[in-house]
Design an enzyme around this catalytic site. Structure first.
Site, PDB file in Angstrom:
ATOM      1  CG  ASP A   1     -28.370  70.251 -16.190  1.00  0.00           C
ATOM      2  OD1 ASP A   1     -29.500  70.284 -16.726  1.00  0.00           O
ATOM      3  OD2 ASP A   1     -27.839  71.261 -15.700  1.00  0.00           O
TER       4      ASP A   1
ATOM      5  CG  ASN B   1     -23.437  78.263  -7.857  1.00  0.00           C
ATOM      6  OD1 ASN B   1     -23.698  78.238  -9.052  1.00  0.00           O
ATOM      7  ND2 ASN B   1     -23.439  77.183  -7.098  1.00  0.00           N
TER       8      ASN B   1
ATOM      9  CG  HIS C   1     -24.464  76.185 -11.511  1.00  0.00           C
ATOM     10  ND1 HIS C   1     -25.303  75.713 -10.531  1.00  0.00           N
ATOM     11  CD2 HIS C   1     -25.296  76.749 -12.433  1.00  0.00           C
ATOM     12  CE1 HIS C   1     -26.555  75.961 -10.864  1.00  0.00           C
ATOM     13  NE2 HIS C   1     -26.575  76.586 -11.997  1.00  0.00           N
TER      14      HIS C   1
ATOM     15  CD  GLU D   1     -23.873  73.380  -8.220  1.00  0.00           C
ATOM     16  OE1 GLU D   1     -23.576  74.574  -8.432  1.00  0.00           O
ATOM     17  OE2 GLU D   1     -25.050  73.009  -7.981  1.00  0.00           O
TER      18      GLU D   1
HETATM   19  P1  PGA Z   1     -31.913  80.211 -14.117  1.00  0.00           P
HETATM   20  O1  PGA Z   1     -30.803  79.149 -13.696  1.00  0.00           O
HETATM   21  O2  PGA Z   1     -31.941  80.227 -15.601  1.00  0.00           O
HETATM   22  O3  PGA Z   1     -33.180  79.702 -13.522  1.00  0.00           O
HETATM   23  O4  PGA Z   1     -31.476  81.512 -13.540  1.00  0.00           O
HETATM   24  C1  PGA Z   1     -29.613  79.075 -14.397  1.00  0.00           C
HETATM   25  C2  PGA Z   1     -28.851  77.948 -13.799  1.00  0.00           C
HETATM   26  O5  PGA Z   1     -28.800  77.854 -12.555  1.00  0.00           O
HETATM   27  O6  PGA Z   1     -28.295  77.148 -14.541  1.00  0.00           O
END
Ligand code: PGA
Length: 237
Positions: free
Chosen positions: A66, A135, A137, A142
């Site tokens: 992404d 969350n 995602h 999302e």
């Molecule tokens: P993080 O984020 O590895 O910084 O916890 C994961 C994400 O939100 O894809």
């Protein structure tokens, strides 16, 4: 769905070894990789894990999962920059081919279409590695993202924007582009990663609750070759 649980101190070594084994078995692996904080310790360890096996990533392709929109090229929060600095450039010469969203050269929709064409030209994705978002995602899919969600421009959720501030973008981007759920589910293999106590609750809901678009990661349970690889802190919940 049973997660593979490893002690916190051994988790990154273990996942780096798994990736190195995967690249040894299939040198031309097309692997889509995330950023965020979860995978960074794996990337720190992968070059040595490959060297230990006498293997390299020279014939592989690394695909960025992404990208944020609105950040200049080279920004330290950009996904392409993080993957390049933390992994690709450390894999030696010539190193893997690197495919990312062309958000500087093209408008965002065109960058998504070009990215899909690149992936198709590569013969699809052998492996997609995903960090579990706070969350639920995956990539920037999302909550609300369905199994048929295409590669597309997305509005970032508040918790994702807050995380972006933590990664060094303040004010944080409002939008991004992401490999869609449909393409993730079409990959030949998917690994979902989670570490730390702050992921315990969302991990429990991802693997133990109903599969729902409210938690896009839970939709991965429909994939026939899904591995969930977590540390004891994330599993503790
Ligand atoms: P993080 O984020 O590895 O910084 O916890 C994961 C994400 O939100 O894809």
């Amino acid at each position: 769905m049973t997660p593979e649980v490893h002690p916190e101190a051994a988790w990154a070594d273990h996942v780096a070894a798994l990736l190195a084994e995967r690249l040894t078995a299939q040198p031309d692996l097309v692997v889509c990789l995330p950023t965020g904080s979860t995978p960074l310790p794996i990337y720190d360890r992968l070059p040595a894990a490959l060297r230990d096996r006498g293997a390299s990533a020279d014939d592989a392709t690394v695909v960025a999962l992404d990208e944020f929109l609105g950040l200049p090229a080279g920004h330290r929060t950009r996904c392409d920059e993080i993957l390049h600095q933390r992994l690709v450039r450390r894999l030696g010469q010539p190193g893997p081919r690197f495919v990312a969203f062309d958000v500087d050269g093209l408008d965002p929709e065109a960058a998504c279409a070009a990215f899909d064409r690149d992936v198709a030209r590569l013969g699809g994705l052998d492996l997609v590695v995903l960090g579990l978002g706070r969350n639920g995602h995956v990539g920037m899919n999302e909550p609300g993202s369905a199994t048929d969600a295409p590669t597309r421009v997305v509005a970032l959720a508040p918790s994702t924007r807050a995380a972006a501030i933590g990664y060094g973008a303040d004010p944080p981007p409002t939008h991004g582009v992401t490999l869609g759920m449909a393409a993730i589910l079409a990959a030949r293999e998917v690994w979902l990663l989670a570490t730390g106590t702050e992921k315990a609750s969302i991990l429990r809901r991802t693997i133990g609750g109903p599969a729902t678009t409210d938690i896009p990661a839970s939709l991965l349970r429909g994939h026939p070759a899904l591995r969930v690889i977590v540390d004891e802190a994330a599993a503790g919940g």
